[in-house]
Write an enzyme that holds these catalytic residues in place. Structure first.
Site, PDB file in Angstrom:
ATOM      1  N   VAL A 114      71.466  84.619 101.546  1.00 40.85           N
ATOM      2  CA  VAL A 114      72.189  84.168 100.451  1.00 40.85           C
ATOM      3  C   VAL A 114      73.278  83.602 100.636  1.00 40.85           C
ATOM      4  CG1 VAL A 114      73.426  85.444  98.809  1.00 40.85           C
ATOM      5  CG2 VAL A 114      71.065  86.405  99.479  1.00 40.85           C
ATOM      6  N   ASP A 116      80.878  84.047 109.413  1.00 42.44           N
ATOM      7  CA  ASP A 116      79.997  85.017 110.027  1.00 42.44           C
ATOM      8  C   ASP A 116      80.772  85.658 111.285  1.00 42.44           C
ATOM      9  OD1 ASP A 116      76.806  85.400 109.404  1.00 42.44           O
ATOM     10  OD2 ASP A 116      77.503  86.183 111.338  1.00 42.44           O
ATOM     11  N   LEU A 155      68.022  84.755  94.093  1.00 46.27           N
ATOM     12  CA  LEU A 155      67.280  83.908  94.676  1.00 46.27           C
ATOM     13  C   LEU A 155      66.178  84.750  95.461  1.00 46.27           C
ATOM     14  CD1 LEU A 155      67.958  83.814  97.910  1.00 46.27           C
ATOM     15  CD2 LEU A 155      69.932  82.580  97.175  1.00 46.27           C
ATOM     16  N   LYS A 215      70.803  93.592  88.730  1.00 43.29           N
ATOM     17  CA  LYS A 215      70.089  93.323  90.218  1.00 43.29           C
ATOM     18  C   LYS A 215      69.207  94.333  90.424  1.00 43.29           C
ATOM     19  CE  LYS A 215      68.769  91.331  93.655  1.00 43.29           C
ATOM     20  NZ  LYS A 215      69.450  90.724  94.677  1.00 43.29           N
ATOM     21  N   ASN A 259      64.924  93.974  90.638  1.00 45.29           N
ATOM     22  CA  ASN A 259      64.060  94.144  91.624  1.00 45.29           C
ATOM     23  C   ASN A 259      62.835  95.274  91.588  1.00 45.29           C
ATOM     24  OD1 ASN A 259      65.080  92.026  93.018  1.00 45.29           O
ATOM     25  ND2 ASN A 259      66.032  92.863  94.912  1.00 45.29           N
ATOM     26  N   LEU A 304      52.088  88.239  89.153  1.00 48.17           N
ATOM     27  CA  LEU A 304      50.880  89.037  88.958  1.00 48.17           C
ATOM     28  C   LEU A 304      49.786  89.036  89.991  1.00 48.17           C
ATOM     29  CD1 LEU A 304      50.405  88.849  84.862  1.00 48.17           C
ATOM     30  CD2 LEU A 304      51.130  90.690  86.205  1.00 48.17           C
ATOM     31  N   GLY A 344      48.217  91.545  96.440  1.00 49.59           N
ATOM     32  CA  GLY A 344      48.306  91.304  97.791  1.00 49.59           C
ATOM     33  C   GLY A 344      48.370  92.583  98.735  1.00 49.59           C
ATOM     34  N   CYS A 404      64.149  93.116 100.471  1.00 44.07           N
ATOM     35  CA  CYS A 404      64.988  93.465  99.430  1.00 44.07           C
ATOM     36  C   CYS A 404      64.124  94.415  98.660  1.00 44.07           C
ATOM     37  CB  CYS A 404      64.911  92.214  98.356  1.00 44.07           C
ATOM     38  SG  CYS A 404      66.011  90.951  99.267  1.00 44.07           S
ATOM     39  N   ARG A 447      60.943  91.046 107.959  1.00 44.98           N
ATOM     40  CA  ARG A 447      61.223  92.402 107.707  1.00 44.98           C
ATOM     41  C   ARG A 447      60.512  93.047 106.692  1.00 44.98           C
ATOM     42  NH1 ARG A 447      67.523  91.004 106.343  1.00 44.98           N
ATOM     43  NH2 ARG A 447      66.591  89.168 105.794  1.00 44.98           N
TER      44      ARG A 447
END
Ligand code: UGA
Length: 447
Positions: A21, A40, A158, A210, A214, A256, A259, A266, A334
């Site tokens: 991000v 960072d 994003l 947010k 999600n 849709l 998987g 996230c 992850r």
């Protein structure tokens, strides 16, 4: 080359955190014409970034970072306080990982807010970009302990793999602040194009938008994967079912695809955190709790399908896995369902040989990673397609069939062409679609 689109007025911006991000945001804001300093705590990462070397795989970002470094509009540093001192706007793009108890771990946000509080210039605005639970804006305000600076929430939407495009052409820009003037100042950073997509609101609503987005998407995917299971037991085809569902404009076609289960950095942490938030407020979010549990069961069901296509016995089998990242277009592993399936197969006694375009050859968590899709399949009893990398579609199935010990494919992303696979002598199983086998073979294996 990307067009440099100067905004109405260039601002000095600090972006704290150089993950997917922070890095994408820094590149995008510099592209829009601002002076951006991205920090960072990892000196090694900063040194690499300052040389234009990216620690992540994300289409287009390296190119813009290089361009903006050369233009002098983007730089990388490790001193958060110094960056905050120089900036009119400070974006917090810090990790909020899932803590041991399922809550979002806000320690990075809190630590940085305490660090930059005394260093901010009067009138500066601190904007939380990280995904944070409702109420975090208040915590940031309290921790900064400054009456002369503003606090805002501007969640990021994003997705990895399309990060730059999503950042530069978002569906919406959500800004929460205690006054419309503060929210508009933040929104102005994105340039005039942002105004048609702007949602100005209070901080708690911005924070919740947010999580709600999600969690809604995760529930939607679980619904699709559940429909896929029904398809498998009834002979229906999920590809037709989602095409029919998505044609209803109220439902829409995106998101849709069935998987191996949803994963990534996230959805798993955000759904858990939202459930915790709801629980602490006495609100019923059993819908999302159910989706979390159903998602884990779905991935387990895929492992069972692998067992079914290798005659019910995984132990001692050699299994190839294509794709280890949580989806295509990223090097992020992850909470990757593909990796989880591979790990479970190893635990069941299989010898797993994997290939992923972002993972160098070697041993990764008990799997032998190969340098090509074909070499991973040598002498394999079955191939599992775990991630939808485009290159898998162009593998020559005749060559694939020749190197495998048995011609069996479980395509958890439904990306290969079942007809082409069957004509090369493969038994092909997908998610939510009828298993197909060459005419002379027994297609009766229940997968
Ligand atoms: C997600 C959201 O899509 C972003 O809007 C959000 O900003 C981001 O989380 C975040 O909170 O930072 P991301 O985790 O990068 O983005 O990945 P997605 O593309 O959303 O995919 C999530 C999971 O759903 C993956 O495992 C993916 O394979 C799966 N998926 C996605 C499907 O199985 N089917 C689909 O149709 C779409």
């Amino acid at each position: 080359m990307f067009d440099i689109r100067p905004t109405v007025s260039s601002r000095r911006i600090a972006v704290i955190g150089s993950g997917y991000v922070g890095l994408t945001l820094s590149a995008s804001l510099a592209l829009l014409g601002h002076e951006v300093e991205c920090t960072d705590h990892s000196l090694e990462r900063i040194t690499q970034l300052a040389q234009g070397q990216l620690p992540i795989v994300e289409e287009g970002v390296a190119e813009v970072v290089g361009q903006m470094l050369a233009a002098g509009r983007l730089r990388f540093a490790s001193d958060n306080g110094l960056a905050a001192e120089r900036a009119d706007f400070v974006f917090l793009c810090l990790p909020t990982p899932m803590g041991a108890d399922g809550w979002a771990d806000l320690s990075f946000v809190q630590k940085v807010a305490a660090e930059i509080g005394p260093r901010l210039r009067p009138g500066a605005t601190v904007i939380t970009k990280s995904t944070v639970p409702v109420g975090t804006g208040e915590m940031v305000r309290d921790t900064l302990a400054r009456d002369d600076v503003q606090v805002a929430s501007n969640p990021e939407f994003l997705a990895e793999g399309s990060a730059l495009r999503d950042c530069l052409h978002p569906d919406r820009i959500v800004v929460g602040a205690s006054s419309e003037a503060v929210a508009r100042n933040v929104a102005d950073l994105y340039g005039p194009f942002a105004h048609s997509r702007l949602i100005l609101t209070d901080i708690p609503s911005a924070e919740l938008i947010k999580y709600a987005s999600n969690a809604y998407l995760a529930v939607r995917l679980t619904f699709v994967n559940s429909m896929a299971e029904i398809c498998e037991t009834t002979g229906a085809d999920i590809r037709s079912v989602v095409a029919g569902m998505g044609s209803d404009h109220r439902i829409g076609k995106a998101f849709l695809r069935p998987g191996p289960g949803w994963g990534g950095s996230c959805f798993p942490k955000d759904t858990e955190a939202l459930v915790r938030t709801a629980g602490s407020l006495g609100c019923d979010l059993s819908l999302v709790e159910t989706a979390i549990a159903a998602n884990a069961r779905h991935t387990q069901r895929v492992v069972n399908k692998v067992a079914a296509i290798v005659d019910g016995q995984v132990a001692g089998k050699r299994i190839a896995v294509w794709g280890l990242t949580f989806k295509a277009g990223t090097d992020d592993r992850r909470q990757s369902p593909a990796l989880e399936i591979a790990r479970q197969l190893v635990a069941l006694g299989a010898s797993v040989h994997a290939y992923d375009p972002t993972v160098p050859a070697g041993i990764v968590q008990g799997l032998e990673v190969h340098s090509s899709a074909i070499s991973a399949c040598r002498d394999a009893d079955a191939l599992i397609v775990g991630t939808e990398w485009a290159e898998f579609r162009s593998v020559d199935l005749a060559v694939l069939g020749a190197v495998m010990s048995r011609r069996v494919i479980l395509d958890t992303r439904n990306v290969l062409d079942p007809g082409a696979a069957v004509s090369e002598g493969f038994t092909y199983a997908g998610i939510g679609i009828p298993t197909q086998a060459p005419a002379e073979q027994d297609a009766g294996v229940a997968v």
